[in-house]
Scaffold this active site. Structure first.
Site, PDB file in Angstrom:
ATOM      1  N   HIS A  51       0.592  -1.270   0.031  1.00  0.00           N
ATOM      2  CA  HIS A  51      -0.082   0.161  -0.014  1.00  0.00           C
ATOM      3  C   HIS A  51       0.987   1.251  -0.045  1.00  0.00           C
ATOM      4  O   HIS A  51       2.048   1.183   0.195  1.00  0.00           O
ATOM      5  CB  HIS A  51      -0.943  -0.006   1.306  1.00  0.00           C
ATOM      6  CG  HIS A  51      -1.919  -1.136   1.236  1.00  0.00           C
ATOM      7  ND1 HIS A  51      -3.098  -1.234   1.974  1.00  0.00           N
ATOM      8  CD2 HIS A  51      -2.286  -2.056   0.211  1.00  0.00           C
ATOM      9  CE1 HIS A  51      -3.911  -2.013   1.596  1.00  0.00           C
ATOM     10  NE2 HIS A  51      -3.432  -2.640   0.399  1.00  0.00           N
ATOM     11  N   GLU A  53       1.374   3.840   2.270  1.00  0.00           N
ATOM     12  CA  GLU A  53       2.229   4.376   3.288  1.00  0.00           C
ATOM     13  C   GLU A  53       3.377   3.230   3.539  1.00  0.00           C
ATOM     14  O   GLU A  53       4.412   3.663   3.972  1.00  0.00           O
ATOM     15  CB  GLU A  53       1.328   3.828   4.487  1.00  0.00           C
ATOM     16  CG  GLU A  53      -0.121   4.711   4.630  1.00  0.00           C
ATOM     17  CD  GLU A  53      -1.299   3.929   3.920  1.00  0.00           C
ATOM     18  OE1 GLU A  53      -2.339   3.837   4.828  1.00  0.00           O
ATOM     19  OE2 GLU A  53      -1.166   3.328   2.967  1.00  0.00           O
ATOM     20  N   ARG A 190     -11.009   3.889 -21.274  1.00  0.00           N
ATOM     21  CA  ARG A 190     -11.032   2.646 -21.037  1.00  0.00           C
ATOM     22  C   ARG A 190     -10.055   1.996 -20.158  1.00  0.00           C
ATOM     23  O   ARG A 190     -10.306   0.815 -19.209  1.00  0.00           O
ATOM     24  CB  ARG A 190     -11.280   1.525 -22.557  1.00  0.00           C
ATOM     25  CG  ARG A 190     -12.212   1.794 -23.244  1.00  0.00           C
ATOM     26  CD  ARG A 190     -12.168   1.153 -24.666  1.00  0.00           C
ATOM     27  NE  ARG A 190     -13.323   1.444 -25.612  1.00  0.00           N
ATOM     28  CZ  ARG A 190     -13.395   1.019 -26.814  1.00  0.00           C
ATOM     29  NH1 ARG A 190     -12.405  -0.016 -27.319  1.00  0.00           N
ATOM     30  NH2 ARG A 190     -14.351   1.167 -27.540  1.00  0.00           N
ATOM     31  N   THR A 202     -25.002  -3.399 -30.730  1.00  0.00           N
ATOM     32  CA  THR A 202     -23.586  -2.896 -30.747  1.00  0.00           C
ATOM     33  C   THR A 202     -22.772  -3.880 -31.117  1.00  0.00           C
ATOM     34  O   THR A 202     -21.735  -3.574 -32.230  1.00  0.00           O
ATOM     35  CB  THR A 202     -23.240  -2.148 -29.660  1.00  0.00           C
ATOM     36  OG1 THR A 202     -24.131  -1.144 -29.055  1.00  0.00           O
ATOM     37  CG2 THR A 202     -21.812  -1.648 -29.543  1.00  0.00           C
ATOM     38  N   ARG A 213      -6.612  -0.064 -27.222  1.00  0.00           N
ATOM     39  CA  ARG A 213      -5.547  -0.248 -28.561  1.00  0.00           C
ATOM     40  C   ARG A 213      -4.628   1.045 -28.778  1.00  0.00           C
ATOM     41  O   ARG A 213      -3.377   1.177 -29.376  1.00  0.00           O
ATOM     42  CB  ARG A 213      -6.135  -0.726 -29.913  1.00  0.00           C
ATOM     43  CG  ARG A 213      -6.809  -1.879 -29.720  1.00  0.00           C
ATOM     44  CD  ARG A 213      -7.637  -2.231 -30.928  1.00  0.00           C
ATOM     45  NE  ARG A 213      -8.484  -1.266 -31.569  1.00  0.00           N
ATOM     46  CZ  ARG A 213      -9.860  -1.262 -31.128  1.00  0.00           C
ATOM     47  NH1 ARG A 213     -10.073  -1.857 -30.025  1.00  0.00           N
ATOM     48  NH2 ARG A 213     -10.495  -0.413 -31.583  1.00  0.00           N
ATOM     49  N   GLY A 279     -25.334   0.237 -27.019  1.00  0.00           N
ATOM     50  CA  GLY A 279     -25.949   1.300 -27.986  1.00  0.00           C
ATOM     51  C   GLY A 279     -27.131   2.118 -27.074  1.00  0.00           C
ATOM     52  O   GLY A 279     -26.962   2.313 -26.064  1.00  0.00           O
TER      53      GLY A 279
END
Length: 340
Positions: A51, A53, A190, A202, A213, A279
């Site tokens: 983490h 810290e 993304r 879609t 990409r 869509g």
């Protein structure tokens, strides 16, 4: 600028380096200050790894200074054993006397317990520095744990005359409304979210890969709505570039409130954030159900004359607008005060 704010701001800057790689953990940054000078800093880089810290403490060359230093952290230090030991224990073991925390952690296993543990060990704890900014930093993590659903981002591109796609097209591939800069930005987005979601049409009409990409980063988990399992098995969304989760009539009840059903399914699969890219029907379903947090809408320069109408958001003021070359990008935030 107040001294505490200066260093918490640095914590936030550091934390942002982990966007897209820390899921299911939050974004956290930490700095250690002695004599008004940063002597160590770090951020949480990847789930299962140390983490913020821990990385900050390890980066301090002269460990003897820790007993006279202040550790700043954007989110309450954890107090439980997960994949790594509690950060509170490490702060206590290194005799760091002062702890300054941006905001509290809503996660049930932490939720004030970290602060309690530090106070019981005799540390001076300051809480709530740049709290709004620290909450914004972890809007995904906080939404997941408080609303029991992922942080939901809606994204689409529409033509000048308000269409997102033509009615018919020669090839099963996208008709680009936006320029290459906008498309690259979408790939960056993304990489920042844990998952990406699209509807059946879609996938059938555009044959997308739904990967990163044009940017360097992780591919999101692909979530595909396919009630009747119409999508061909050879579609790119089933390739090995990223994991794909199919939501069919065997997964959720499509006769119920679909947006809620999907949100519940994603929560059960521990998905903290999702970007919904289409869509129109899928996007409008979430808008109409008031189950979304943010919308990002591109306005291209082309006109389609006729086609599939863009989704409609009512009663929401834009948060901000920016130009990408000749295209307008508008950001909307869901207004909880207005709706409730």
């Amino acid at each position: 600028m107040k001294i505490h704010e200066k260093y918490i701001k640095r914590c936030i800057e550091l934390a942002k380096n982990g966007l897209g790689t820390t899921y299911p953990n939050p974004l956290v940054g930490s700095v250690i200050v002695y004599n008004n000078e940063i002597i160590g800093e770090g951020w949480h880089q990847k789930a299962g790894e140390p983490h913020a810290e821990v990385n900050a403490i390890h980066s301090v060359k002269d460990k003897s200074l820790l007993s006279k230093a202040t550790i700043y952290v954007s989110l309450e230090p954890c107090s439980h054993f997960g994949k790594t030991p509690p950060c509170c224990d490490l702060i206590i073991a290194n005799n760091i006397p002062n702890v300054v925390i941006g905001t509290m952690d809503p996660f049930a296993k932490v939720a004030g317990n970290g602060i309690k543990k530090l106070l019981e060990a005799g540390k001076k704890v300051t809480i709530g520095i740049l709290e709004d900014e620290c909450n914004e930093l972890n809007k995904r993590f906080f939404t997941f744990h408080t609303k029991k659903r992922p942080y939901i981002i809606l994204k689409w591109a529409e033509s000048q005359d308000g269409f997102i796609a033509p009615l018919t097209k020669a090839k099963k591939e996208p008709v680009w409304i936006t320029n290459e800069f906008s498309r690259q930005l979408v790939h960056k987005w993304r990489s920042e979210e844990q998952a990406i979601l699209v509807g059946t049409n879609t996938v059938i009409e555009d044959n997308p890969s739904l990967t990163v990409r044009d940017w360097t980063g992780n591919n999101p988990i692909r979530i595909v709505l396919d009630q009747k399992k119409r999508i061909p098995k050879e579609s790119p969304i089933f390739d090995t570039q990223a994991n794909t989760l199919l939501i069919s009539k065997d997964t959720i009840n499509f006769k119920n409130a679909i947006a809620s059903e999907i949100a519940d399914f994603l929560f059960k699969n521990e998905i903290q954030s999702v970007i919904i890219e289409g869509g129109r029907h899928t996007l409008q379903t979430f808008i109409d159900a008031n189950i979304w947090d943010e919308a990002r809408v591109f306005k291209g320069t082309i006109s389609l004359k006729k086609g599939i109408k863009a989704p409609v958001i009512n009663l929401v003021n834009p948060k901000k607008e920016q130009l990408l070359e000749d295209e307008l990008l508008t950001f909307f935030n869901y207004d909880y005060n207005h709706h409730f």
